[in-house]
Design a protein around this motif. Structure first.
Motif, PDB file in Angstrom:
ATOM      1  N   ASN A  44     -61.484 -16.499 -32.007  1.00  0.00           N
ATOM      2  CA  ASN A  44     -60.204 -17.164 -31.904  1.00  0.00           C
ATOM      3  C   ASN A  44     -59.626 -17.499 -33.259  1.00  0.00           C
ATOM      4  O   ASN A  44     -58.595 -18.125 -33.339  1.00  0.00           O
ATOM      5  CB  ASN A  44     -60.319 -18.389 -31.014  1.00  0.00           C
ATOM      6  N   CYS A  57     -58.794 -12.402 -32.807  1.00  0.00           N
ATOM      7  CA  CYS A  57     -57.458 -12.875 -32.468  1.00  0.00           C
ATOM      8  C   CYS A  57     -56.597 -11.867 -31.717  1.00  0.00           C
ATOM      9  O   CYS A  57     -55.446 -12.152 -31.425  1.00  0.00           O
ATOM     10  CB  CYS A  57     -56.702 -13.352 -33.708  1.00  0.00           C
ATOM     11  N   VAL A  99     -55.008 -10.124 -28.650  1.00  0.00           N
ATOM     12  CA  VAL A  99     -54.807 -10.511 -27.261  1.00  0.00           C
ATOM     13  C   VAL A  99     -54.387  -9.313 -26.413  1.00  0.00           C
ATOM     14  O   VAL A  99     -54.833  -9.151 -25.290  1.00  0.00           O
ATOM     15  CB  VAL A  99     -53.746 -11.629 -27.159  1.00  0.00           C
ATOM     16  N   ASN A 146     -53.303 -14.030 -30.941  1.00  0.00           N
ATOM     17  CA  ASN A 146     -53.307 -15.267 -30.157  1.00  0.00           C
ATOM     18  C   ASN A 146     -52.277 -16.277 -30.655  1.00  0.00           C
ATOM     19  O   ASN A 146     -52.002 -17.257 -29.997  1.00  0.00           O
ATOM     20  CB  ASN A 146     -54.698 -15.885 -30.128  1.00  0.00           C
TER      21      ASN A 146
END
Length: 143
Positions: free
Chosen positions: A23, A111, A113, A132
């Motif tokens: 993340n 990161c 998505v 993200n």
């Protein structure tokens, strides 16, 4: 037997969330793939922005041959050996390359998505990776 001042519930929740490695990108040093070396200015490594770091992760994932280097896991990299150069229908080759790149990016690139806006033109793929944070990274891949 167990310490009374440790909150086990929160530690279990934190390990069960999606980790898409993931993340956050963290600190990344700028790498010049053409020269095969890190970029150094005034004797110091140059750090990248988050978008540039994601581009570097995508580049590294695509350039790394699957299972070729022991430093990477068995799932990091791309294997196109059985596709390119064989007499397979072009539509199958294009869709399989798109599938392999999309799955790999979503599972291995921090990161990432979604991978969208695919375009194919004479051996070159163009696509967009959404992060993200909502930023979009445009990428071009030639096979």
């Amino acid at each position: 037997m167990f310490p009374t001042d440790y909150d086990f519930k929160s530690s279990i929740e934190s390990t069960s969330t999606k980790t898409n490695a993931q993340n956050k990108v963290g600190r990344n040093m700028k790498f010049d793939f053409a020269k095969k070396r890190f970029v150094i200015e005034d004797g110091v490594n140059v750090e990248t922005s988050q978008v540039d770091a994601i581009k570097q992760w995508i580049e590294l994932f695509i350039r790394t041959e699957l299972n070729a280097y022991k430093i990477y896991s068995d799932t990091f990299g791309l294997n196109l050996n059985k596709l390119v150069g064989y007499r397979l229908p072009r539509s199958f080759i294009v869709s399989e390359i798109k599938r392999r790149i999309t799955e790999g990016i979503l599972n291995k690139v921090p990161c990432a998505v979604s991978v969208t806006n695919w375009k194919f033109d004479k051996g070159t793929f163009y696509f967009t990776v959404k992060t993200n944070t909502g930023e979009e990274v445009q990428y071009t891949y030639e096979y």
